[in-house]
Design a protein around this motif. Structure first.
Motif, PDB file in Angstrom:
ATOM      1  N   MET A   1       0.834  -1.184   0.000  1.00 36.28           N
ATOM      2  CA  MET A   1       0.000   0.000   0.000  1.00 36.28           C
ATOM      3  C   MET A   1       0.880   1.249   0.000  1.00 36.28           C
ATOM      4  O   MET A   1       1.909   1.301   0.658  1.00 36.28           O
ATOM      5  CB  MET A   1      -0.906  -0.003   1.229  1.00 36.28           C
ATOM      6  N   MET A   2       0.456   2.251  -0.741  1.00 41.03           N
ATOM      7  CA  MET A   2       1.215   3.477  -0.863  1.00 41.03           C
ATOM      8  C   MET A   2       0.907   4.405   0.322  1.00 41.03           C
ATOM      9  O   MET A   2      -0.249   4.621   0.655  1.00 41.03           O
ATOM     10  CB  MET A   2       0.852   4.173  -2.175  1.00 41.03           C
ATOM     11  N   THR A   3       1.946   4.919   0.945  1.00 44.81           N
ATOM     12  CA  THR A   3       1.753   5.840   2.058  1.00 44.81           C
ATOM     13  C   THR A   3       1.672   7.273   1.541  1.00 44.81           C
ATOM     14  O   THR A   3       2.014   7.559   0.389  1.00 44.81           O
ATOM     15  CB  THR A   3       2.916   5.748   3.066  1.00 44.81           C
ATOM     16  N   ASN A   4       1.252   8.176   2.417  1.00 44.77           N
ATOM     17  CA  ASN A   4       1.184   9.586   2.058  1.00 44.77           C
ATOM     18  C   ASN A   4       2.577  10.119   1.708  1.00 44.77           C
ATOM     19  O   ASN A   4       2.724  10.920   0.789  1.00 44.77           O
ATOM     20  CB  ASN A   4       0.558  10.389   3.187  1.00 44.77           C
ATOM     21  N   ASP A   5       3.592   9.650   2.426  1.00 44.35           N
ATOM     22  CA  ASP A   5       4.962  10.086   2.126  1.00 44.35           C
ATOM     23  C   ASP A   5       5.394   9.629   0.740  1.00 44.35           C
ATOM     24  O   ASP A   5       6.033  10.388   0.002  1.00 44.35           O
ATOM     25  CB  ASP A   5       5.940   9.553   3.174  1.00 44.35           C
ATOM     26  N   ASP A   6       5.038   8.394   0.382  1.00 43.22           N
ATOM     27  CA  ASP A   6       5.344   7.887  -0.964  1.00 43.22           C
ATOM     28  C   ASP A   6       4.673   8.746  -2.022  1.00 43.22           C
ATOM     29  O   ASP A   6       5.282   9.100  -3.034  1.00 43.22           O
ATOM     30  CB  ASP A   6       4.861   6.443  -1.134  1.00 43.22           C
ATOM     31  N   LEU A   7       3.401   9.055  -1.795  1.00 43.64           N
ATOM     32  CA  LEU A   7       2.663   9.890  -2.734  1.00 43.64           C
ATOM     33  C   LEU A   7       3.289  11.267  -2.862  1.00 43.64           C
ATOM     34  O   LEU A   7       3.420  11.801  -3.961  1.00 43.64           O
ATOM     35  CB  LEU A   7       1.204  10.036  -2.291  1.00 43.64           C
ATOM     36  N   PHE A   8       3.679  11.851  -1.739  1.00 50.17           N
ATOM     37  CA  PHE A   8       4.284  13.178  -1.755  1.00 50.17           C
ATOM     38  C   PHE A   8       5.536  13.183  -2.622  1.00 50.17           C
ATOM     39  O   PHE A   8       5.727  14.080  -3.454  1.00 50.17           O
ATOM     40  CB  PHE A   8       4.606  13.634  -0.331  1.00 50.17           C
ATOM     41  N   VAL A   9       6.390  12.183  -2.449  1.00 50.19           N
ATOM     42  CA  VAL A   9       7.626  12.094  -3.232  1.00 50.19           C
ATOM     43  C   VAL A   9       7.304  11.929  -4.719  1.00 50.19           C
ATOM     44  O   VAL A   9       7.902  12.598  -5.572  1.00 50.19           O
ATOM     45  CB  VAL A   9       8.516  10.938  -2.725  1.00 50.19           C
ATOM     46  N   GLN A  10       6.374  11.053  -5.033  1.00 48.45           N
ATOM     47  CA  GLN A  10       5.993  10.849  -6.430  1.00 48.45           C
ATOM     48  C   GLN A  10       5.408  12.110  -7.046  1.00 48.45           C
ATOM     49  O   GLN A  10       5.708  12.448  -8.191  1.00 48.45           O
ATOM     50  CB  GLN A  10       4.995   9.698  -6.560  1.00 48.45           C
ATOM     51  N   ILE A  11       4.576  12.809  -6.285  1.00 47.19           N
ATOM     52  CA  ILE A  11       3.964  14.040  -6.783  1.00 47.19           C
ATOM     53  C   ILE A  11       5.038  15.091  -7.059  1.00 47.19           C
ATOM     54  O   ILE A  11       5.038  15.737  -8.112  1.00 47.19           O
ATOM     55  CB  ILE A  11       2.903  14.567  -5.791  1.00 47.19           C
ATOM     56  N   GLU A  12       5.966  15.261  -6.137  1.00 48.05           N
ATOM     57  CA  GLU A  12       7.017  16.256  -6.328  1.00 48.05           C
ATOM     58  C   GLU A  12       7.908  15.905  -7.527  1.00 48.05           C
ATOM     59  O   GLU A  12       8.257  16.779  -8.314  1.00 48.05           O
ATOM     60  CB  GLU A  12       7.856  16.400  -5.055  1.00 48.05           C
ATOM     61  N   ASN A  13       8.274  14.632  -7.660  1.00 45.72           N
ATOM     62  CA  ASN A  13       9.100  14.209  -8.795  1.00 45.72           C
ATOM     63  C   ASN A  13       8.370  14.422 -10.117  1.00 45.72           C
ATOM     64  O   ASN A  13       8.955  14.926 -11.092  1.00 45.72           O
ATOM     65  CB  ASN A  13       9.512  12.746  -8.654  1.00 45.72           C
ATOM     66  N   LEU A  14       7.104  14.045 -10.152  1.00 46.54           N
ATOM     67  CA  LEU A  14       6.319  14.194 -11.370  1.00 46.54           C
ATOM     68  C   LEU A  14       6.111  15.671 -11.703  1.00 46.54           C
ATOM     69  O   LEU A  14       6.192  16.072 -12.861  1.00 46.54           O
ATOM     70  CB  LEU A  14       4.982  13.476 -11.216  1.00 46.54           C
ATOM     71  N   ARG A  15       5.856  16.488 -10.688  1.00 48.44           N
ATOM     72  CA  ARG A  15       5.671  17.927 -10.901  1.00 48.44           C
ATOM     73  C   ARG A  15       6.939  18.541 -11.499  1.00 48.44           C
ATOM     74  O   ARG A  15       6.875  19.306 -12.471  1.00 48.44           O
ATOM     75  CB  ARG A  15       5.311  18.616  -9.596  1.00 48.44           C
TER      76      ARG A  15
END
Length: 55
Positions: A1-15
């Motif tokens: 399961m993806m954590t909020n921290d994982d999502l944050f990192v992915q969002i920042e990298n993608l942005r």
């Protein structure tokens, strides 16, 4: 399961990637638009996690 921290990192990298592509290929390029759509999905997923946490 993806954590909020994982999502944050992915969002920042993608942005950051979307900004680079947008600056080099244009904001209306197919690649920039696809990255933007992926970013929207991740942000919506993160917002869903916030809603569950705060409920």
């Amino acid at each position: 399961m993806m954590t909020n921290d994982d999502l944050f990192v992915q969002i920042e990298n993608l942005r950051n990637n979307m900004i680079r592509v947008g600056l080099s290929k244009g904001l209306n390029s197919v690649e920039t638009v696809k990255l933007s759509e992926r970013l929207d999905k991740l942000i919506n997923l993160q917002m869903g996690l916030f809603t569950k946490i705060s409920a």
